[in-house]
Design a protein around this motif. Structure first.
Motif, PDB file in Angstrom:
ATOM      1  N   UNK A   1       0.852  -1.188   0.000  1.00  0.00           N
ATOM      2  CA  UNK A   1       0.000   0.000   0.000  1.00  0.00           C
ATOM      3  C   UNK A   1       0.882   1.228   0.000  1.00  0.00           C
ATOM      4  N   UNK A   2       0.697   2.064  -1.016  1.00  0.00           N
ATOM      5  CA  UNK A   2       1.559   3.219  -1.239  1.00  0.00           C
ATOM      6  C   UNK A   2       2.993   2.696  -1.330  1.00  0.00           C
ATOM      7  N   UNK A   3       3.856   3.102  -0.439  1.00  0.00           N
ATOM      8  CA  UNK A   3       5.247   2.624  -0.513  1.00  0.00           C
ATOM      9  C   UNK A   3       5.538   1.530   0.512  1.00  0.00           C
ATOM     10  N   UNK A   4       4.521   1.124   1.270  1.00  0.00           N
ATOM     11  CA  UNK A   4       4.746   0.174   2.363  1.00  0.00           C
ATOM     12  C   UNK A   4       4.436  -1.262   1.950  1.00  0.00           C
ATOM     13  N   UNK A   5       5.239  -2.175   2.490  1.00  0.00           N
ATOM     14  CA  UNK A   5       4.988  -3.614   2.381  1.00  0.00           C
ATOM     15  C   UNK A   5       4.592  -4.081   3.779  1.00  0.00           C
ATOM     16  N   UNK A   6       3.308  -4.339   3.972  1.00  0.00           N
ATOM     17  CA  UNK A   6       2.824  -4.744   5.290  1.00  0.00           C
ATOM     18  C   UNK A   6       2.618  -6.252   5.291  1.00  0.00           C
ATOM     19  N   UNK A   7       3.072  -6.895   6.363  1.00  0.00           N
ATOM     20  CA  UNK A   7       2.955  -8.342   6.484  1.00  0.00           C
ATOM     21  C   UNK A   7       2.309  -8.707   7.814  1.00  0.00           C
ATOM     22  N   UNK A   8       1.396  -9.664   7.749  1.00  0.00           N
ATOM     23  CA  UNK A   8       0.858 -10.315   8.942  1.00  0.00           C
ATOM     24  C   UNK A   8       1.252 -11.776   8.823  1.00  0.00           C
TER      25      UNK A   8
ATOM     26  N   UNK B   1      -3.431 -15.367  12.787  1.00  0.00           N
ATOM     27  CA  UNK B   1      -2.442 -14.331  12.483  1.00  0.00           C
ATOM     28  C   UNK B   1      -1.725 -13.975  13.782  1.00  0.00           C
ATOM     29  N   UNK B   2      -0.401 -14.118  13.775  1.00  0.00           N
ATOM     30  CA  UNK B   2       0.380 -13.970  15.004  1.00  0.00           C
ATOM     31  C   UNK B   2       0.794 -12.537  15.304  1.00  0.00           C
ATOM     32  N   UNK B   3       1.339 -11.856  14.317  1.00  0.00           N
ATOM     33  CA  UNK B   3       1.812 -10.492  14.516  1.00  0.00           C
ATOM     34  C   UNK B   3       2.023  -9.841  13.149  1.00  0.00           C
ATOM     35  N   UNK B   4       2.225  -8.535  13.166  1.00  0.00           N
ATOM     36  CA  UNK B   4       2.419  -7.814  11.919  1.00  0.00           C
ATOM     37  C   UNK B   4       3.642  -6.926  11.983  1.00  0.00           C
ATOM     38  N   UNK B   5       4.124  -6.557  10.807  1.00  0.00           N
ATOM     39  CA  UNK B   5       5.257  -5.643  10.720  1.00  0.00           C
ATOM     40  C   UNK B   5       5.291  -5.024   9.331  1.00  0.00           C
ATOM     41  N   UNK B   6       6.036  -3.937   9.224  1.00  0.00           N
ATOM     42  CA  UNK B   6       6.259  -3.312   7.925  1.00  0.00           C
ATOM     43  C   UNK B   6       7.605  -3.805   7.431  1.00  0.00           C
ATOM     44  N   UNK B   7       7.583  -4.434   6.283  1.00  0.00           N
ATOM     45  CA  UNK B   7       8.779  -5.069   5.728  1.00  0.00           C
ATOM     46  C   UNK B   7       9.675  -3.998   5.101  1.00  0.00           C
ATOM     47  N   UNK B   8      10.940  -4.011   5.489  1.00  0.00           N
ATOM     48  CA  UNK B   8      11.874  -3.006   5.003  1.00  0.00           C
ATOM     49  C   UNK B   8      12.963  -3.596   4.109  1.00  0.00           C
ATOM     50  N   UNK B   9      13.022  -4.922   4.033  1.00  0.00           N
ATOM     51  CA  UNK B   9      14.033  -5.578   3.209  1.00  0.00           C
ATOM     52  C   UNK B   9      13.342  -6.490   2.203  1.00  0.00           C
ATOM     53  N   UNK B  10      14.105  -6.982   1.240  1.00  0.00           N
ATOM     54  CA  UNK B  10      13.528  -7.831   0.201  1.00  0.00           C
ATOM     55  C   UNK B  10      12.976  -9.141   0.781  1.00  0.00           C
ATOM     56  N   UNK B  11      13.741  -9.762   1.676  1.00  0.00           N
ATOM     57  CA  UNK B  11      13.308 -11.023   2.287  1.00  0.00           C
ATOM     58  C   UNK B  11      12.672 -10.750   3.650  1.00  0.00           C
TER      59      UNK B  11
END
Length: 113
Positions: free
Chosen positions: A57-64, A80-90
Motif C-alpha cells: 500500500x503506497x510505498x509500504x509492504x505490510x505483512x501479517x 495471524x500472530x503479529x504484523x510488521x512493515x517489511x523493510x528488506x527484500x526477504x
C-alpha cells in the motif's frame, strides 16, 4: 465461498491499531479477500508452518504472519500472530521465528484446555 476463518491474536490487533486508517483498511480488505481466492500476492507460504498475509500500500509492504489450525472438524482457522512493515527484500528470519514460537505456544495452550 470462504475457505477459512482468520483469527487475529493481540499482537496483530495492536499492530493494526498503530496503522493509519487507510492502510489498516487495505490490510483487512486483503486478508478477507484471501479467504475467497487463492492468490499468492495476498497469502503465501513462507517456510515450515508459517504463512504471510501480504499487502502493498503506497510505498509500504505490510505483512501479517500466520499459521493454520485444522484441528477442528467444523472449520479451518488461520491464526495471524503479529504484523510488521517489511523493510528488506526477504522476510526477516527473526519475524518468522517469532511466528513459529507463537504457533508452538498456541497449540500447547490449546492442548491444555
Amino acid at each position: 465461498m470462504i475457505k477459512y476463518r482468520i483469527i487475529f491474536l493481540e499482537l496483530v490487533k495492536g499492530f493494526l491499531e498503530r496503522l493509519d486508517s487507510k492502510t489498516r483498511k487495505k490490510v483487512l480488505y486483503n486478508a478477507w479477500k484471501s479467504r475467497e481466492i487463492n492468490d499468492p500476492e495476498l497469502f503465501k507460504k513462507l517456510e515450515g508452518n508459517i504463512w504471510e498475509f501480504r499487502t502493498k500500500f503506497l510505498t509500504k509492504q505490510i505483512r501479517l504472519l500466520a499459521f493454520w489450525d485444522k484441528t477442528e472438524k467444523t472449520e479451518t482457522l488461520v491464526i495471524a500472530t503479529h504484523g510488521f512493515i517489511k523493510k528488506t527484500k526477504k522476510t526477516p528470519k527473526s519475524e518468522i521465528e517469532k511466528a513459529e514460537r507463537i504457533r508452538i505456544q498456541y497449540f500447547r495452550n490449546k492442548k491444555e484446555k
